[in-house]
Structures are given as structure tokens and as C-alpha cells.
Design an enzyme around this catalytic site. Structure first.
Site, PDB file in Angstrom:
ATOM      1  N   CYS A 132     -21.396  -8.519   4.920  1.00 21.84           N
ATOM      2  CA  CYS A 132     -22.340  -8.789   3.825  1.00 21.84           C
ATOM      3  C   CYS A 132     -21.707  -8.547   2.463  1.00 21.84           C
ATOM      4  CB  CYS A 132     -23.606  -7.951   3.993  1.00 21.84           C
ATOM      5  SG  CYS A 132     -23.252  -6.223   4.314  1.00 21.84           S
ATOM      6  N   GLN A 170       0.801  -1.223   0.000  1.00 21.49           N
ATOM      7  CA  GLN A 170       0.000   0.000   0.000  1.00 21.49           C
ATOM      8  C   GLN A 170       0.833   1.272   0.000  1.00 21.49           C
ATOM      9  OE1 GLN A 170      -3.228   0.352  -0.417  1.00 21.49           O
ATOM     10  NE2 GLN A 170      -3.591  -1.843  -0.531  1.00 21.49           N
TER      11      GLN A 170
END
Lengths: 460, 460
Positions: free
Chosen positions: B320, B177
Site C-alpha cells: 500500500c 548501502q
């Protein structure tokens, strides 16, 4: 400038370049993401998988993309072996597989497995019956290339796959050299390929595993590509690989027929134009675009340099062109001459003029190298001087030991023997090969200190 | 259309595209070959390695190219562990490493090794002292990311590297990153990175191994890339990766300062514009372009869809949105809320207008999702009905258990307790996180059949 080493890497096919351009714009996002850029990438990936699977002759969900053909082979061999660990730890490979397969086999042996190498005939082909006889009740996997990468010989894959299926052993087919020309026939279980061999971009391999084949991916887990190939996928390259595979297949039959004629011409003309040459590999059961020959009394590296200077890029299986200074394991397994070895693999679109140009340059280049090495055009006919003699070739490197042998053989009568002392590993392959070419009798080798004594009986 | 998920994948940098084009023409051949196309490829490869090594801050012969950041991590961890096998089989990682590191650690544990996960604070950072205390005389390798990929927190890598060096333990730094923003400081031993994170093409990872670090590559042998990364290299992509790394580094400081202001704005404004939101990760010691927040009473997948429909592509660590239906291990390790999680990572060149547009859309999107879930704007102040109560949230999925808890808490007096029965794994993270956000006291969990009972004391 003609490039005649497409078996090593092919320049990018125009269709691959177009597809790559488009996919760089549309396919850079993570296909696992839910937003529009991710969905677009997913559509491209799915379409590429469908296209590649159709060309392979499998279902899309049987095929994953890997970062190279080597990765496909390593993952395929390891996954198939682990999937059948309960059956046993026996692996069967042919002696002329690509190094990626042989290195995977070495890793398996180092981890405690057993490996059988099935030998090949003088053309580089396995015998299906002999291959099948190497299978046992503990064989977890068998591997066979579709066609050889160094001499172009096509293997009897469909027959071997049938025999493996009868024995209940999965067959992994390394189709790197042939997939651009057509699908692999027969009931294979695992198939691997490499896009940059057919004009696709580097960075893409294919790994197909038929449904029902027990397969347990090895290494750290990764959810991408059905858990069979870790890492963020190279989607633009994958799209380009699939598009170019479809494109080269559309023109494969016509191009194969055209190149086959050119290669036949090279096979015939090389044998006629270059003295003391051995054209190796099968004349008919072969890849359409590839031919290999070896030139006696020639240093392979020097010959490659001469050809490169004249504008032709070709490859070689000679020891002097290898970083390990050992001759090609393929030529060794075939028992054919490795010195002065040249592999010609024609790219799509090669013209007859280019081939003619090569055939004009080659004899001059070979003659030049031989002259530099002091090889006479013809060994003079002299009266024999002794019943037997010993040639000290210690410290000399290929092709010198064979040159010394050729000089010495005329000094003994027919029936007499020459013993060559050599510490060059290549002599073990090239002295017997020279005997076979020249019609002399190779009597065998014995240790001689740190070196080896090779005995030859003059027969003609 | 603004794309705010550059931590996942960045569109190709213009310099990368140019370099890729050029290298497709010049760098398609095998760099190991002796002819002109091979020599040209070798020159490109050498130059790319020099450039990448300079950006990493290592010697060119310490750096190899891999097919992805994941491959670099897998090869780096396995090689470093095997190189120090005699020392022992202990591996130390932080709890918030990228999944490629954690999966490599799982594979190590499955093969009989031991793994210590160093916990992080509420901002996602390790403590150097705590990290160092996990090292032992049998520690073969320690791993620490330079900055976290989900919340942007920068780790104290230089300090940890110093402590590891004192202990004689090599440190592998996953710099995926951060490498585009600057080199990794400190005496690290192994470093990995991924080109598509800085705007390079997919298909390229970096693996740097300092001279003197014991390193034994695993898997089948392959002579390419110092034996540390098998397969035919993806040279055009490697050239593009190196060129774009140099380009993004040239503008890194200015762009970091600019994006840092925009991210600060998002951090402040989100907290003000969106009710019941938790901005996570460190406010200062963070990547310049990345911010993450979680919204109470919101379904992450629905929120992502709403934002996508409005034109914004962002990512989420909510359960989810994950294929495994578990929340991000990073948020879990930090002990912060995972429901309604949104990660925003700005690409280079993001404008203030784009950020303002996002800040306009976000509150409406959150309010829309909450309205759909039936969450009232404010829970009405009602007189308590009982000293304690039980909420049956069995079968309900995130964010419903927390919504039920928020509704119930006002029904007990301050000092009273609510027990939530839930079989949603995420409740274990989100109920304590909700308590911390709301100032209530989390009393702990007890098994309740196949589910869990979570007890909360009303404190305000």
C-alpha cells in the site's frame, strides 16, 4: 582576473548559491516518500519544475530534470527516435551541433540508423530550405541547436521548426547556449538545456517533450521523472537551477544589450589590431556575449597559454588544444580558418575595462607567438624564382604548413602555383581558408603517399 | 524531529557541506580546460578521485564518478555485459538486488539476454554455493549487493567473489548501502555506490572497474571520465562526496558499534512490545543501523502516517506504500510477511532517547491502526463450527484478507481447513507468511476464476 569562457562553464550565480544553500537544508530527502521531509522535498521539486517550465515555455508535466545537458540530449534523441521507430530510422542533424548531439547520432548510425548532416554557410548557419529538403518520409527526428556554442551564430530555429512541423517530423532543439537569454520560438517538439551554462550549478539538465510527441525512453526502467531520467534526483541543484534561470531571465534583455556592445567592440578592434585575423560567425544573428576569431600563423595552444599568463581565460577550437588533435568540427563545417583560434564568451557583468584590457593584451600575445614561430611581420616582396614550386611540409604541425605556404607564394608569379605536401590533417581546412582570406585560388588536393598535396594558384 | 530513513537518503554531512561550499568557489570550471580555473578544477577532481579510490580500495584510474548510484549500476552492468559479449549473454543477479540492478537485468533480457535470479533464504541472504552453481560457461556477469537496502542483511560477498573469480566470471557489487561503513572485501571486478547514502550530496555515484576487466561503455561516446560516464561533471558535489566518505569512514567503527546496540534494542523490544510482529532480516550479519519488521493486521500506509504524525519518519515495503501496489520484491523473495512493514534506518548520531521515544510511540500507533481496522486484541476462543470453511475476501485489500483468515481459523478444529478467496496479489506472500508465523500449515493455492483460492490447515 577576467574569465572569458562562460560558454564552457559559468561561475555560480548568486541566486543559485542562495537557493542551493536553502535546498540543502530542506530538499535532501526522497520526494517520493510520504513523511514530512519527503513532502517538503516534493514541494520544492514541483515548484522548481513549474519555474523551469515557465522559462522554457512548456507545461510542467512536459519537463524533466536530467543530470546534465548531455544526458538530456542523449535521452531526448534516443527516446524520440525510438518513439517513431515505425516511421523509419532516419535522423537529421546540422553539421555544427554540439558533440553530445553528434555522438548520439553516431550511436544511432552504429545501431543501423541513417544520419544526414545538414551543412552550414560560412557564418555557421543552416538554410531553412536546405534543412527542410533533407527531411524524408522515413525521418524519425531532426535536431537543430538554437545557437552555436563555438561561434555564437543563431540558427533559424523557428523557421526550421515550422517546416519540420509541416513535414510531420519532430524537431529537437539543443538550447544549451541560449536558454538563459530567452525562450526558443517556434513549434519545436523536444528541447534540451544545461543549467551550468546560465550560471546554475553543474549536475542539472532540462529535457522538455511536448505532449503528443511520440517518445519511448530507452535504457533500464526507472519511475522517477516520468520514466525519462533515471537515478535519485539532485534536488538542491535542481532548485538552484530553476531559481537562477528565473534570475538571469529577469536581467537578460538589459545584459544582452550591454554585452552586445562589448562584443561588437571586440569584433571591430580585433580585426584592426591584429594582422592576418579572421573574425568568424555572424555579425548580427548571434549570441550577445560570444565572439570567435582565428589568427593566421599562430599556434592556438601557445596563444592560450600566453593569454592565461596575462590573466585571461579563453577557449579555442584549434586542433592543438584538442585531445584528439583535430580542429573544431564547427570551424571545419564553416570552412573557416582554425589555426590560432580564440573563443571569447563574456560572463554577465563583464565590464568595458576588462574588454579593453583584453584588447590591449591580445595583439602583443599574437605577435609574441608569431615571433617565436619565426613569422616575419610582412613577407618581403621578392622577384618570383619559378613558375611553380613544391613545399615539403611533411612532419610539420599547424600552423607551420600555412606559414611555409605564405613564405613560398611570393616566389611564384601571379598565375603560378605552389604545391604543399602535408600530413597534418588540419591543412585540409586551413590551406583553403588561407586562400580565401588572401584572395588566392585553391585548386584542390591529391593523395601523395601517406600525405596530401594541396595546390594553390597565386592570384594577387 | 527524528528522521529514521537514512537508507533512503541521508541529510548532508557537515564535512560534505563545507567541501561543497569551497568547491563551488574553486571547482566550477571545466577541468578539461587549460587556463587557471580549469587547472584548479582538475586538481580538485584528481584529489577527489584519489580519496574515493582509497576508500573503495582500488586505483584512482579504476574509478569514475557518475550522476547517481543508479547511473553507476546501469553503466556498470551494460559495460561489463558488452565487454564479455563473446562469452555469452547470461547474467546472474540475486533476487533481492536494488531495483536499479533488476531493471538493468530486465533491459538485458528485453534485448535478448538471459537472466538467472538466485534465490535467498528467509533472512535475505544468498548461499555462496547456490550462487556459484548458477554460473555457466556463457555467464558474462554476476551481480550481488554488499548488503540489502530493505532488511539490512549482509551478503557473503567475499566468498561469492572468490567463487566467481574461480569460474572466470566478473562480479559487480552494488555497495550502495555499505560503502560508508567499510570497503568491500574479496576479488570483486566492478563496484558501484551512491554518495547520498553516506551523507554526501545527491548527484554523485561511484563506478569502479578493476584493471583487466573487459568493459565496453555503452551509449553515445563521451571523452569525460574515461568514456564511462557522459556529461559535464558535477565537481562541487564530487568533492563533497569524497570528503564526506573519508569523514564517515574515520568514525565508522565507533558509530557502527553504537548504532548496533540501538538496533539490537529495537529488534528485541519491538518483538516484545508489539503483538503479532515479525522482525525480519539477519540478527547478526546485518548493517549496523537498519532493522525491518512487519506487523500483522496492519495497513502499512496508515501506520506510516500515524508514525509521521507522531514525528517519526520511517519507510515501508508494504504494497500500500508503493506506487505499483505490489509488496517489496525483497520481502517477497524472503517469503516473509509484508503487511504492516516498517523499515527503520538510523542516521549517524541517533541517540538512545530517540530510539526509546520511537519504541514508546510504535506500539500505540500499531494498536491504533488495528483498532481502526476492527482487529480484536485477541481472537476469542470459540468452539469450532465446521470441519472446513471458505472465506470470501474478494475485493478486500491488504491487510484485510489475512485479518479474515485469522478470524476464521478458530472456527475450524485443529486439522480442519480454511480456504481464502482473494484477488489481492499480496495475499500470495502474506497468507503463507502468516501460516509460518502462527504455526499453521499452508496447503497451497489454486486458481478461482480471476482470483486465487489459498488453503490453510489449522495446526495449533
Amino acid at each position: 582576473m577576467p574569465y572569458f569562457d562562460t560558454a564552457s562553464a559559468a561561475p555560480l550565480h548568486p541566486v543559485a548559491r542562495q537557493a542551493l544553500q536553502a535546498a540543502l537544508d530542506e530538499g535532501w530527502a526522497d520526494p517520493a516518500r510520504l513523511y514530512r521531509e519527503g513532502r517538503r522535498a516534493r514541494l520544492l521539486l514541483d515548484a522548481a519544475r513549474e519555474a523551469a517550465a515557465e522559462a522554457v515555455g512548456c507545461r510542467a508535466d512536459e519537463l524533466v530534470f536530467t543530470p546534465s545537458g548531455t544526458h538530456a540530449v542523449h535521452a531526448g534523441v534516443a527516446g524520440a527516435l525510438a518513439g517513431r521507430r515505425r516511421v523509419g530510422g532516419h535522423l537529421v542533424v546540422s553539421a555544427v551541433e554540439h558533440s553530445s548531439v553528434l555522438h548520439a547520432a553516431e550511436a544511432h548510425a552504429a545501431a543501423g540508423g541513417t544520419v544526414t548532416e545538414v551543412p552550414v554557410d560560412r557564418f555557421g548557419a543552416v538554410s531553412p530550405v536546405e534543412y527542410a529538403s533533407s527531411l524524408s518520409s522515413t525521418t524519425a527526428l531532426a535536431c537543430l541547436q538554437s545557437a552555436n556554442h563555438e561561434v555564437g551564430t543563431v540558427q533559424p530555429v523557428a523557421e526550421v521548426a515550422g517546416l519540420c512541423a509541416e513535414a510531420g517530423v519532430p524537431l529537437l532543439v539543443d538550447a544549451a547556449q541560449s536558454l538563459g537569454w530567452g525562450p526558443v520560438e517556434g513549434p519545436w517538439s523536444v528541447l534540451t538545456a544545461s543549467a551550468h551554462k546560465w550560471g546554475g550549478p553543474p549536475g542539472v539538465g532540462l529535457l522538455a517533450v511536448r505532449k503528443g510527441v511520440r517518445f519511448a525512453p530507452q535504457g533500464p526502467a526507472d519511475e522517477r521523472e516520468s520514466g525519462r531520467s533515471p537515478g535519485f534526483g539532485n534536488l538542491p541543484a535542481v532548485v538552484a537551477a530553476a531559481a537562477s534561470l528565473r534570475a538571469v531571465r529577469a536581467e537578460a534583455d538589459a545584459e544582452a544589450a550591454r554585452l552586445r556592445v562589448l562584443v561588437d567592440r571586440i569584433r571591430r578592434r580585433v580585426a584592426r589590431l591584429v594582422p592576418d585575423v579572421e573574425v568568424v560567425g555572424h555579425a548580427d544573428r548571434r549570441l550577445p556575449h560570444l565572439v570567435t576569431f582565428s589568427c593566421l600563423y599562430v599556434d592556438g595552444e601557445t596563444l592560450l597559454h600566453e593569454l592565461d599568463r596575462a590573466g585571461w581565460s579563453v577557449s579555442s577550437g584549434s586542433s592543438c588544444t584538442s585531445s584528439t588533435l583535430t580542429p573544431s568540427h564547427v570551424l571545419r563545417a564553416m570552412g573557416v580558418l582554425s589555426e590560432g583560434n580564440v573563443r571569447v564568451s563574456l560572463p554577465r557583468g563583464t565590464t568595458a575595462e576588462e574588454v579593453n584590457g583584453f584588447l590591449e593584451v591580445l595583439p602583443r600575445a599574437v605577435a609574441g607567438v608569431r615571433a617565436e614561430l619565426g613569422v616575419p611581420d610582412a613577407v618581403p616582396s621578392v622577384p618570383p624564382v619559378a613558375e611553380s614550386m613544391e613545399v615539403d611540409a611533411l612532419g610539420l604541425r599547424c600552423p607551420q604548413p600555412v606559414i611555409e605556404l605564405a613564405r613560398a607564394i611570393v616566389s611564384v608569379p601571379v598565375g603560378g602555383t605552389v604545391t604543399v605536401l602535408s600530413d597534418d590533417e588540419v591543412a585540409r581546412l586551413d590551406i583553403p581558408a588561407w586562400c580565401a582570406m588572401r584572395g588566392h585560388t585553391y585548386l584542390g588536393e591529391t593523395p601523395h603517399g601517406d600525405a596530401v598535396a594541396y595546390r594553390v594558384r597565386r592570384a594577387v
